[in-house]
Design a protein around this motif. Sequence first.
Motif, PDB file in Angstrom:
ATOM      1  N   GLU A   1      45.525  10.762  11.170  1.00  0.00           N
ATOM      2  CA  GLU A   1      45.076   9.818  10.152  1.00  0.00           C
ATOM      3  C   GLU A   1      44.478  10.536   8.946  1.00  0.00           C
ATOM      4  OE1 GLU A   1      42.374   6.920  11.655  1.00  0.00           O
ATOM      5  OE2 GLU A   1      43.759   6.181  13.185  1.00  0.00           O
ATOM      6  N   VAL A   2      44.611   9.888   7.788  1.00  0.00           N
ATOM      7  CA  VAL A   2      43.905  10.324   6.579  1.00  0.00           C
ATOM      8  C   VAL A   2      43.282   9.093   5.935  1.00  0.00           C
ATOM      9  CG1 VAL A   2      45.295  12.371   6.087  1.00  0.00           C
ATOM     10  CG2 VAL A   2      46.027  10.150   5.184  1.00  0.00           C
ATOM     11  N   LEU A   3      42.156   9.306   5.271  1.00  0.00           N
ATOM     12  CA  LEU A   3      41.485   8.239   4.542  1.00  0.00           C
ATOM     13  C   LEU A   3      41.808   8.358   3.067  1.00  0.00           C
ATOM     14  CD1 LEU A   3      37.947   8.390   6.223  1.00  0.00           C
ATOM     15  CD2 LEU A   3      40.023   7.214   6.999  1.00  0.00           C
ATOM     16  N   ALA A   4      41.938   7.211   2.400  1.00  0.00           N
ATOM     17  CA  ALA A   4      42.269   7.199   0.978  1.00  0.00           C
ATOM     18  C   ALA A   4      41.619   5.992   0.314  1.00  0.00           C
ATOM     19  CB  ALA A   4      43.789   7.160   0.779  1.00  0.00           C
ATOM     20  N   ILE A   5      41.564   6.023  -1.002  1.00  0.00           N
ATOM     21  CA  ILE A   5      41.015   4.909  -1.773  1.00  0.00           C
ATOM     22  C   ILE A   5      42.107   3.857  -1.933  1.00  0.00           C
ATOM     23  CG2 ILE A   5      40.028   4.219  -3.995  1.00  0.00           C
ATOM     24  CD1 ILE A   5      39.022   7.163  -4.226  1.00  0.00           C
ATOM     25  N   CYS A   6      41.778   2.614  -1.665  1.00  0.00           N
ATOM     26  CA  CYS A   6      42.735   1.509  -1.712  1.00  0.00           C
ATOM     27  C   CYS A   6      42.554   0.727  -3.014  1.00  0.00           C
ATOM     28  CB  CYS A   6      42.517   0.604  -0.500  1.00  0.00           C
ATOM     29  SG  CYS A   6      43.689  -0.756  -0.355  1.00  0.00           S
ATOM     30  N   ILE A   7      43.647   0.505  -3.727  1.00  0.00           N
ATOM     31  CA  ILE A   7      43.626  -0.132  -5.047  1.00  0.00           C
ATOM     32  C   ILE A   7      44.618  -1.290  -5.045  1.00  0.00           C
ATOM     33  CG2 ILE A   7      43.966   0.288  -7.533  1.00  0.00           C
ATOM     34  CD1 ILE A   7      43.742   3.437  -6.213  1.00  0.00           C
ATOM     35  N   LYS A   8      44.358  -2.301  -5.823  1.00  0.00           N
ATOM     36  CA  LYS A   8      45.242  -3.462  -5.862  1.00  0.00           C
ATOM     37  C   LYS A   8      46.649  -3.060  -6.252  1.00  0.00           C
ATOM     38  CE  LYS A   8      45.448  -8.260  -7.402  1.00  0.00           C
ATOM     39  NZ  LYS A   8      44.785  -9.329  -8.184  1.00  0.00           N
ATOM     40  N   LYS A   9      47.631  -3.634  -5.591  1.00  0.00           N
ATOM     41  CA  LYS A   9      49.034  -3.324  -5.859  1.00  0.00           C
ATOM     42  C   LYS A   9      49.369  -3.599  -7.323  1.00  0.00           C
ATOM     43  CE  LYS A   9      52.873  -1.986  -3.788  1.00  0.00           C
ATOM     44  NZ  LYS A   9      52.916  -0.715  -3.024  1.00  0.00           N
TER      45      LYS A   9
END
Length: 269
Positions: free
Chosen positions: A221-229
């Motif tokens: 797993e990796v963590l990332a910043i989630c942004i609106k499509k």
Amino acid sequence: MINKKFALLGAVAALVCIIACQPKVESGGMTLKKNVLMIGMEIGYPPMEYFDEDGKTPIGFDVEMGKAVAAKLGLTPEFIDTAWDGIFSSLDTDKFDCIMSSVTYTSERAGRYNFSTPYVVNAQYLVVRNDLQAKPKSLEDVQGLRLTFQGETTSDELYQDWSAKTGIRLETYPYDKVMNCFDDLSLNRVDVILVDSVVAAEYLSRPGNPFEISALVSDDEVLAICIKKGNDELTAAINKALDELYAEGALQRISQNIFGTDVVSPARK
């Protein structure tokens, strides 16, 4: 008929007033508010995001990263505490610009959202009390024990996928907060936690803690910043900021301060 007409006009007038009186968000172009980066997070997930001893000030890795990213963008960070089970729908409905809250990148999520460059590596561990006699080395070994995890997270998804493939149903106790999982493990109300490695590291580092890692279940797993499509402008700006922060060693310093080790560099390989 006249009464109904006036009632209808009154209702319309009230609706117009409600709409007109709503506070307006001043658009900042790629952000919802001018000069502000609105960041959604579940502030109850140490060491990534949680409240300081005053119960009001958010601290943790994602908080420090959020401040650093916002500074690179010339914006003021605004942290919005949001329950995990509603955090993605809140992004969908423009409650904030992005989620910085230990979001695991998955192909399913990538179909619905933009994601930044990964910033932390993560794994899934089984954590038990150190006085448990027969410590499980796999999910199969958890049979007969009480398993807990935070609901609607990748820990939950990993268990559900494993259960569907094996046909094995364990005695499970999902919680809204990961802190409740560790509280109940300490009180012997549950036997095993399936949890992110970044969280396990925090609890196992505390002096006198009664926990230990029993098994590694997954390490991809990796963590990332989630942004609106579709908000490609903000996605590109955040990626540029992360690249610069990494090149300057700022992300590594945050990692060392929080974890005592560099969990950032492996995510960029």
